[in-house]
Scaffold this motif. Structure first.
Motif, short mmCIF file in Angstrom:
data_model
loop_
_atom_site.label_atom_id
_atom_site.label_comp_id
_atom_site.label_asym_id
_atom_site.label_seq_id
_atom_site.Cartn_x
_atom_site.Cartn_y
_atom_site.Cartn_z
N ILE A 21 -24.22 29.49 -52.06
CA ILE A 21 -23.36 29.52 -53.25
C ILE A 21 -23.92 30.48 -54.28
CG2 ILE A 21 -22.46 28.14 -55.17
CD1 ILE A 21 -22.36 25.78 -53.18
N ALA A 22 -23.06 31.38 -54.73
CA ALA A 22 -23.45 32.38 -55.71
C ALA A 22 -23.01 31.99 -57.11
CB ALA A 22 -22.82 33.73 -55.35
N HIS A 23 -21.90 31.25 -57.23
CA HIS A 23 -21.34 30.93 -58.55
C HIS A 23 -20.48 29.68 -58.44
CE1 HIS A 23 -19.55 31.68 -62.49
NE2 HIS A 23 -18.36 31.60 -61.95
N VAL A 24 -20.50 28.88 -59.47
CA VAL A 24 -19.63 27.70 -59.55
C VAL A 24 -18.73 27.88 -60.75
CG1 VAL A 24 -19.53 25.19 -59.80
CG2 VAL A 24 -21.40 26.23 -58.50
N HIS A 25 -17.43 27.75 -60.54
CA HIS A 25 -16.43 27.98 -61.59
C HIS A 25 -15.60 26.71 -61.75
CE1 HIS A 25 -13.75 30.49 -64.00
NE2 HIS A 25 -12.73 29.96 -63.36
N THR A 26 -15.57 26.16 -62.95
CA THR A 26 -14.80 24.94 -63.20
C THR A 26 -13.72 25.21 -64.23
OG1 THR A 26 -16.76 23.60 -62.73
CG2 THR A 26 -14.95 22.51 -63.87
N VAL A 27 -12.50 24.77 -63.92
CA VAL A 27 -11.36 24.91 -64.81
C VAL A 27 -11.07 23.54 -65.41
CG1 VAL A 27 -8.91 25.52 -64.97
CG2 VAL A 27 -10.41 26.77 -63.39
N ALA A 65 -12.22 25.63 -53.04
CA ALA A 65 -11.93 24.59 -54.03
C ALA A 65 -12.57 23.30 -53.55
CB ALA A 65 -10.42 24.42 -54.19
N VAL A 66 -13.29 22.61 -54.44
CA VAL A 66 -13.95 21.36 -54.08
C VAL A 66 -13.53 20.25 -55.03
CG1 VAL A 66 -15.93 22.50 -53.00
CG2 VAL A 66 -16.03 21.94 -55.42
N LYS A 67 -13.50 19.04 -54.52
CA LYS A 67 -13.10 17.89 -55.34
C LYS A 67 -14.24 17.41 -56.22
CE LYS A 67 -9.47 16.31 -52.32
NZ LYS A 67 -8.85 15.22 -51.63
N ALA A 68 -15.44 17.44 -55.69
CA ALA A 68 -16.59 16.95 -56.47
C ALA A 68 -17.76 17.91 -56.26
CB ALA A 68 -16.97 15.56 -56.02
N TYR A 69 -18.44 18.24 -57.34
CA TYR A 69 -19.61 19.10 -57.27
C TYR A 69 -20.69 18.50 -58.15
CZ TYR A 69 -22.66 23.12 -57.31
OH TYR A 69 -23.74 23.94 -57.16
N ASP A 70 -21.82 18.19 -57.55
CA ASP A 70 -22.94 17.61 -58.29
C ASP A 70 -23.98 18.71 -58.50
OD1 ASP A 70 -25.07 16.20 -59.34
OD2 ASP A 70 -25.24 14.81 -57.66
N ALA A 71 -24.07 19.21 -59.72
CA ALA A 71 -24.98 20.32 -60.02
C ALA A 71 -26.45 19.92 -59.87
CB ALA A 71 -24.71 20.84 -61.42
N ALA A 72 -26.73 18.63 -59.82
CA ALA A 72 -28.11 18.17 -59.69
C ALA A 72 -28.60 18.30 -58.24
CB ALA A 72 -28.23 16.72 -60.15
N GLN A 73 -27.68 18.54 -57.32
CA GLN A 73 -28.05 18.68 -55.91
C GLN A 73 -27.88 20.13 -55.47
OE1 GLN A 73 -26.53 16.02 -53.06
NE2 GLN A 73 -26.87 14.20 -54.29
N HIS A 74 -28.57 20.48 -54.39
CA HIS A 74 -28.45 21.82 -53.83
C HIS A 74 -27.36 21.78 -52.77
CE1 HIS A 74 -29.57 25.33 -51.36
NE2 HIS A 74 -29.89 25.84 -52.54
N HIS A 75 -26.44 22.72 -52.83
CA HIS A 75 -25.32 22.76 -51.89
C HIS A 75 -25.22 24.11 -51.22
CE1 HIS A 75 -23.57 19.07 -53.58
NE2 HIS A 75 -23.80 19.59 -54.77
N THR A 76 -24.60 24.11 -50.06
CA THR A 76 -24.15 25.32 -49.38
C THR A 76 -22.75 25.02 -48.86
OG1 THR A 76 -25.09 24.65 -47.26
CG2 THR A 76 -26.47 26.08 -48.65
N VAL A 77 -22.08 26.04 -48.36
CA VAL A 77 -20.79 25.83 -47.72
C VAL A 77 -21.00 25.93 -46.22
CG1 VAL A 77 -18.47 26.75 -47.42
CG2 VAL A 77 -19.50 26.70 -49.70
N ASP A 78 -20.55 24.89 -45.51
CA ASP A 78 -20.60 24.91 -44.05
C ASP A 78 -19.51 25.88 -43.59
OD1 ASP A 78 -19.90 24.33 -41.31
OD2 ASP A 78 -21.01 22.46 -41.50
N LEU A 79 -19.91 26.97 -42.98
CA LEU A 79 -18.98 28.03 -42.63
C LEU A 79 -17.99 27.62 -41.53
CD1 LEU A 79 -21.40 31.06 -42.79
CD2 LEU A 79 -19.77 30.30 -44.53
N LYS A 80 -18.35 26.66 -40.71
CA LYS A 80 -17.45 26.21 -39.63
C LYS A 80 -16.35 25.30 -40.17
CE LYS A 80 -20.76 26.64 -35.89
NZ LYS A 80 -21.54 25.97 -34.86
N THR A 81 -16.73 24.36 -41.05
CA THR A 81 -15.77 23.38 -41.54
C THR A 81 -15.16 23.76 -42.88
OG1 THR A 81 -17.47 22.10 -42.70
CG2 THR A 81 -17.01 21.51 -40.39
N LYS A 82 -15.74 24.75 -43.54
CA LYS A 82 -15.32 25.17 -44.89
C LYS A 82 -15.37 23.99 -45.87
CE LYS A 82 -14.25 29.40 -43.74
NZ LYS A 82 -15.38 30.23 -43.51
#
Length: 112
Positions: free
Chosen positions: A26-32, A70-87
């Motif tokens: 993840i390079a950037h997190v954008h919240t609207v 687009a994600v439903k929940a994002y916890d900035a306190a945890q480290h995340h990546t995007v699973d490229l197979k399941t998106k």
């Protein structure tokens, strides 16, 4: 008189993660946010994804190498990546720099 807090209340929010297409990093997190009384965006789609990419580009990320999820929940306190197979967002442990990695040389200043 109405309290300003009533108008600052968040009615909805949508989060987009901008990630490297080849690694899932993840390079950037954008919240609207949509505040009470504002005209709500009924669908989150290409316009918001475009805004997320634009902001990532402003921060110096290589936009052509990135994708948006687009994600439903994002916890900035945890480290995340995007699973490229399941998106889908995946929680991971942050990687540590290798012990053999060299530090960049320090800039010495000449004080007189």
């Amino acid at each position: 008189m109405d309290s300003i807090d009533k108008y600052l209340e968040v009615e909805s929010e949508q989060t987009f993660v901008v990630y490297h297409s080849k690694t899932g990093q993840i390079a950037h997190v954008h919240t609207v946010f949509n505040h009470r009384g504002a005209t709500a965006t009924r669908t989150f789609g290409k316009q918001q994804e475009g805004q997320a990419l634009e902001m990532a580009g402003r921060f110096g990320h290589p936009v052509k190498a990135l994708s948006v999820l687009a994600v439903k929940a994002y916890d900035a306190a945890q480290h995340h990546t995007v699973d490229l197979k399941t998106k889908k967002l995946a929680s991971t442990k942050p990687s540590r720099p290798s012990k053999t990695a060299k530090r960049p040389p320090s800039k010495k200043t000449n004080r007189r």
